[in-house]
Design a protein around this motif. Sequence first.
Motif, PDB file in Angstrom:
ATOM      1  N   ARG A  46      38.405   8.327  27.821  1.00  0.00           N
ATOM      2  CA  ARG A  46      38.783   9.699  28.180  1.00  0.00           C
ATOM      3  C   ARG A  46      39.964   9.709  29.137  1.00  0.00           C
ATOM      4  NH1 ARG A  46      33.172  10.461  27.581  1.00  0.00           N
ATOM      5  NH2 ARG A  46      32.669  12.177  26.175  1.00  0.00           N
TER       6      ARG A  46
ATOM      7  N   ALA B 268      40.840  19.558  28.097  1.00  0.00           N
ATOM      8  CA  ALA B 268      39.688  19.551  27.185  1.00  0.00           C
ATOM      9  C   ALA B 268      39.028  18.181  27.164  1.00  0.00           C
ATOM     10  CB  ALA B 268      40.118  19.967  25.776  1.00  0.00           C
ATOM     11  N   VAL B 269      39.836  17.130  27.113  1.00  0.00           N
ATOM     12  CA  VAL B 269      39.281  15.774  27.132  1.00  0.00           C
ATOM     13  C   VAL B 269      38.596  15.513  28.472  1.00  0.00           C
ATOM     14  CG1 VAL B 269      39.845  13.307  27.086  1.00  0.00           C
ATOM     15  CG2 VAL B 269      40.918  14.854  25.443  1.00  0.00           C
TER      16      VAL B 269
ATOM     17  N   SER C  24      35.248  17.272  28.685  1.00  0.00           N
ATOM     18  CA  SER C  24      34.349  17.047  27.552  1.00  0.00           C
ATOM     19  C   SER C  24      32.983  16.478  27.955  1.00  0.00           C
ATOM     20  CB  SER C  24      35.016  16.172  26.490  1.00  0.00           C
ATOM     21  OG  SER C  24      35.271  14.877  26.982  1.00  0.00           O
TER      22      SER C  24
ATOM     23  N   LEU D 115      30.540  19.121  28.601  1.00  0.00           N
ATOM     24  CA  LEU D 115      30.083  19.809  27.395  1.00  0.00           C
ATOM     25  C   LEU D 115      29.144  18.937  26.566  1.00  0.00           C
ATOM     26  CD1 LEU D 115      33.543  21.314  26.381  1.00  0.00           C
ATOM     27  CD2 LEU D 115      31.683  22.465  27.605  1.00  0.00           C
TER      28      LEU D 115
ATOM     29  N   LEU E 171      29.916  16.047  25.148  1.00  0.00           N
ATOM     30  CA  LEU E 171      30.610  15.443  24.008  1.00  0.00           C
ATOM     31  C   LEU E 171      30.847  13.963  24.242  1.00  0.00           C
ATOM     32  CD1 LEU E 171      33.298  18.209  23.371  1.00  0.00           C
ATOM     33  CD2 LEU E 171      31.165  17.843  22.117  1.00  0.00           C
TER      34      LEU E 171
ATOM     35  N   GLY F 157      33.865  13.410  19.964  1.00  0.00           N
ATOM     36  CA  GLY F 157      33.807  14.867  20.142  1.00  0.00           C
ATOM     37  C   GLY F 157      34.928  15.359  21.039  1.00  0.00           C
ATOM     38  N   ALA F 158      35.255  14.566  22.062  1.00  0.00           N
ATOM     39  CA  ALA F 158      36.354  14.925  22.960  1.00  0.00           C
ATOM     40  C   ALA F 158      37.687  14.947  22.202  1.00  0.00           C
ATOM     41  CB  ALA F 158      36.425  13.936  24.122  1.00  0.00           C
TER      42      ALA F 158
ATOM     43  N   LEU G 158      37.777  18.038  20.084  1.00  0.00           N
ATOM     44  CA  LEU G 158      38.028  19.195  20.944  1.00  0.00           C
ATOM     45  C   LEU G 158      39.503  19.261  21.318  1.00  0.00           C
ATOM     46  CD1 LEU G 158      37.001  21.615  22.586  1.00  0.00           C
ATOM     47  CD2 LEU G 158      36.500  20.000  24.454  1.00  0.00           C
TER      48      LEU G 158
END
Length: 163
Positions: A38, A96-97, A100, A103, A105, A109-110, A113
Amino acid sequence: MSRRPELRARTDYTGGVYGSMLAASVVIGAGTLGSFPRAELVALLLVTGLVFWVAHVHAHLFGARLTHQALDRRTVLHVCRDEWPIVNAAVPPAVAVAISPLLGLDVSGAAWLAVSVAVAGQVGWSVAAARRAGASRSLMAISAAVNLVLGLLIILFKLVVTH
């Protein structure tokens, strides 16, 4: 209708559209990241945005020198500001990453997104540009549709590309 050069920065969001497409492409091309995927993806998005911003600024300033235009501080700052949307467009996918995990994720998923946020940004920048330029609602819708299709093509590439 001619526009004063001072209005360009307020009406031309080409860099934002381009930067959003670039961010989506970076996520797709990232492949397998190292120990901190990430953090590495966030850094990759932001650094790529900055590198492409520098490249665009350099190209514009070099082009101005080729046409024998004087390069003063004001001109350089104006070009830097005009191209800054390239960097701005990398920020939402990077955020968003970064959020994540909140959320729930995983890394995959990240990435999804981030691509989705980048495509949404691409559509948003194009609509903003059309609106600021005084385009009709139908032209704004066409701009949104074209950019959505381009974004969906990027997503299709994500589905096809395996790492």
